[in-house]
Design an enzyme around this catalytic site. Sequence first.
Site, PDB file in Angstrom:
ATOM      1  N   GLY A  78      -8.862  -9.136  -5.444  1.00  0.00           N
ATOM      2  CA  GLY A  78      -9.880  -8.148  -5.122  1.00  0.00           C
ATOM      3  C   GLY A  78     -10.572  -7.576  -6.343  1.00  0.00           C
ATOM      4  N   CYS A 174     -14.077  -2.270  -3.613  1.00  0.00           N
ATOM      5  CA  CYS A 174     -13.810  -3.677  -3.276  1.00  0.00           C
ATOM      6  C   CYS A 174     -15.057  -4.541  -3.421  1.00  0.00           C
ATOM      7  CB  CYS A 174     -13.228  -3.808  -1.866  1.00  0.00           C
ATOM      8  SG  CYS A 174     -11.740  -2.807  -1.603  1.00  0.00           S
TER       9      CYS A 174
END
Length: 228
Positions: A78, A174
Amino acid sequence: MRKGEVLKLGIVPYMEGKEIQLKAFERVKKGETDGILILLQHPPVYTIGVSGGFDENILVPLAELKKKAELYKVERGGKITFHGPGQIVAYPIFNLAKWQKDVHLFVYKLEETIIKLLEEYGIKAGRKPKYTGVWVGDEKICAIGIAVRRWITWHGIAFNVNTDLSYFGLINACGITEFGVTSMQKLGINEDIEKVKEKMVDKFSEVFGIHFSEITLDRLAVIDNAKA
């Protein structure tokens, strides 16, 4: 049923939490337990995973960001996210050989754990195509970023209970620009975070088919030293 251990902590500095994960990892690797679930909170900290996106996902000058919180590059998958008080960070250090050696299935089960937890509070949550994590509408309530080594997982999930969501305004959390973040509190649920932890343990046990025995940090350190 698989046998595991759960370690419930308070607010733990990020790098100290990482050291605790590594101790737990060694215990699982030695076969002393099928998995260890660590539940804690962190002081304000931004972490950037292996997918990077450092420059384009920080929306303020770096010096300003560092005034608000610590910043670390980490091994999980991520991009950038935030951890802070009011957010339960769960680190499942699980030996996937005791389940299935399938990382996608593991992530699916992490999501399922939180979806079932939110059902307990009358919140309808789910998944969003192309994205990991757990969503309520178009807002993410739980982020997932894991790492796997020798089929043992570490890092984990960040679930917003009553987190100060303003910290997310300084980043594209993210790497996502089109959707926002939410919390139980924002959704009208004001629950004690320790009670949420208890229910989270129950849901981990249900979804992963594992019985947890609670341990203390001192006990983990004793075990780690004894096996060194």
